[in-house]
Write a protein that holds these residues in place. Structure first.
Motif, mmCIF file in Angstrom:
data_model
loop_
_atom_site.group_PDB
_atom_site.id
_atom_site.type_symbol
_atom_site.label_atom_id
_atom_site.label_comp_id
_atom_site.label_asym_id
_atom_site.label_seq_id
_atom_site.Cartn_x
_atom_site.Cartn_y
_atom_site.Cartn_z
ATOM 1 N N SER A 185 0.529 -1.460 -0.040
ATOM 2 C CA SER A 185 0.350 0.041 -0.210
ATOM 3 C C SER A 185 0.568 1.186 0.068
ATOM 4 O O SER A 185 0.463 2.285 -0.899
ATOM 5 C CB SER A 185 -0.909 -0.153 1.593
ATOM 6 O OG SER A 185 -0.456 0.008 2.513
ATOM 7 N N THR A 237 1.144 4.151 -3.109
ATOM 8 C CA THR A 237 1.093 5.750 -2.798
ATOM 9 C C THR A 237 2.385 6.938 -3.100
ATOM 10 O O THR A 237 1.416 7.046 -4.266
ATOM 11 C CB THR A 237 0.495 5.656 -1.297
ATOM 12 O OG1 THR A 237 -0.446 4.892 -0.601
ATOM 13 C CG2 THR A 237 0.568 7.510 -1.453
ATOM 14 N N SER A 254 2.040 8.745 -6.184
ATOM 15 C CA SER A 254 2.547 10.614 -6.065
ATOM 16 C C SER A 254 3.318 10.477 -7.104
ATOM 17 O O SER A 254 3.731 12.324 -7.783
ATOM 18 C CB SER A 254 2.940 10.787 -4.892
ATOM 19 O OG SER A 254 3.435 11.683 -4.524
#
Length: 378
Positions: free
Chosen positions: A131, A135, A139
């Motif tokens: 996870s 992320t 980004s």
């Protein structure tokens, strides 16, 4: 009168001496001596009986039926193919028997396979928590989109000779740096997936959902049984006779049948402890073969296309000579004839011999105690 007394005393002394002499020999010695004498007499009588029977048969063929014949069984010899081999035990192995482990640490969030399931190379077996990486990838992708846009604008301006070269190079460097960082994050994300390194069958699932796993820890075992080999060790006595390409008969007890194969590898190193060297045999595809099964192999290092072969148990040793008995006709009788032979090799309870020829009728039952020229009944 005195002479009678002296005579009686002399007679008593003789009797006493005889009694003493008889008592000196133990009963066991006397029995042993009698036994040895009876055995010698028996041998002499047997030879005399056989001699008289043969003479009677030769002088009067019609009396042959009166001569007692020993019942035997015979087998007619014929040339046959005969294998010289070395036999040993081996273990089935597979190069495609892989214990799959994780490449990164984390908590297992998904297990996608079960034991017995077929998988292909590269298929995901389990997922480690990614996870945070996902992320970061999102980004980084947004930053890269901006960097690409700035780079394109600076490039267009630089192409029109507007702005400075430093501004163009900074935009280019920033874009390329973000591209490399994004590639690294995606690689880390792939490492969070435990994948099958080969195609095959999932033989064991070790990892469970919720477990914390680290690099090197086993997660599952994948086996491909289509490429199996049997590895064995052979005595160094056969180091010059075992060659690559030799025929091999593989016997697997569980299959209840033999498999014919060839030697595919012969080791060059001799184990200093066991005094053996390694051999390997590639096995054909078979649905019932499994890694770590045991089998017996016979490596054939020489095949005689036309050999005279007899059962090894009919060969007797007499006076340091190897002999067998064959049946021959003598008038209306059949007699046993002693044949001196040499043994070239013993394999699988059969012996390749010299001194016999095709068509000889070898005595295979009742050969114990036979004598040369003795009358036999088939």
């Amino acid at each position: 009168m005195k002479s009678n007394i002296y005579f009686r005393l002399f007679f008593v002394a003789i009797i006493a001496g005889l009694l003493a002499a008889c008592s000196a020999a133990s009963p066991e010695d006397d029995k042993q001596a009698r036994l040895e004498k009876l055995k010698k007499d028996q041998v002499a009588l047997t030879k005399e009986i056989q001699k008289l029977e043969a003479e009677i048969a030769a002088a009067n063929p019609d009396a042959a039926t009166s001569v007692r014949a020993k019942e035997v069984s015979i087998t007619a010899l014929a040339p046959r193919s005969f294998d010289h081999f070395v036999q040993t035990q081996g273990l089935i192995e597979s190069d495609n028997n892989v214990l799959v482990s994780a490449k990164t640490m984390g908590v297992v969030t998904q297990v996608y396979v079960t034991e017995g399931q077929s998988v292909s190379k590269g298929q995901v077996l389990a997922q480690i928590d990614n996870s945070v990486i996902v992320t970061n990838i999102q980004s980084m992708e947004a930053q890269l989109e901006l960097a690409k846009s700035v780079y394109e604008r600076q490039k267009n301006l630089w192409d029109q000779k507007i702005g400075t070269e430093v501004q163009f190079l900074q935009a280019k460097t920033n874009k390329e740096s973000l591209e490399k960082q994004l590639a690294s994050l995606r690689e880390q994300n792939e490492m969070a997936k435990i994948k099958a390194p080969i195609s095959g069958t999932v033989d064991e699932v070790v990892v469970k959902v919720g477990e914390n796993i680290s690099p090197g820890m086993p997660a599952a075992r994948v086996v491909n049984a289509s490429d199996l080999k049997l590895a064995a060790k052979v005595s160094e006595a056969f180091v010059t006779t075992i060659k690559k390409g030799n025929k091999v008969i593989v016997s697997i007890p569980e299959l209840k049948k033999d498999i014919e194969a060839k030697v595919t590898f012969v080791g060059k190193n001799i184990d200093p402890l066991s005094r053996t060297f390694n051999v390997e045999i590639n096995l054909p595809n078979h649905p019932d073969l499994r890694p770590n099964m045991t089998g017996t192999i016979k490596v054939v290092f020489n095949t005689e296309p036309s050999a005279i072969v007899v059962p090894v148990n009919v060969i007797q040793t007499v006076n340091n000579e190897k002999i067998v008995y064959v049946a021959e006709n003598n008038g209306k009788q059949t007699v046993a004839r002693k044949k001196i032979i040499t043994v070239d090799g013993v394999f699988n309870n059969l012996a390749q011999v010299q001194g016999l020829k095709a068509g000889d009728k070898i005595v295979t039952f009742g050969y114990q105690g036979l004598s040369d020229g003795e009358v036999i009944k088939i």
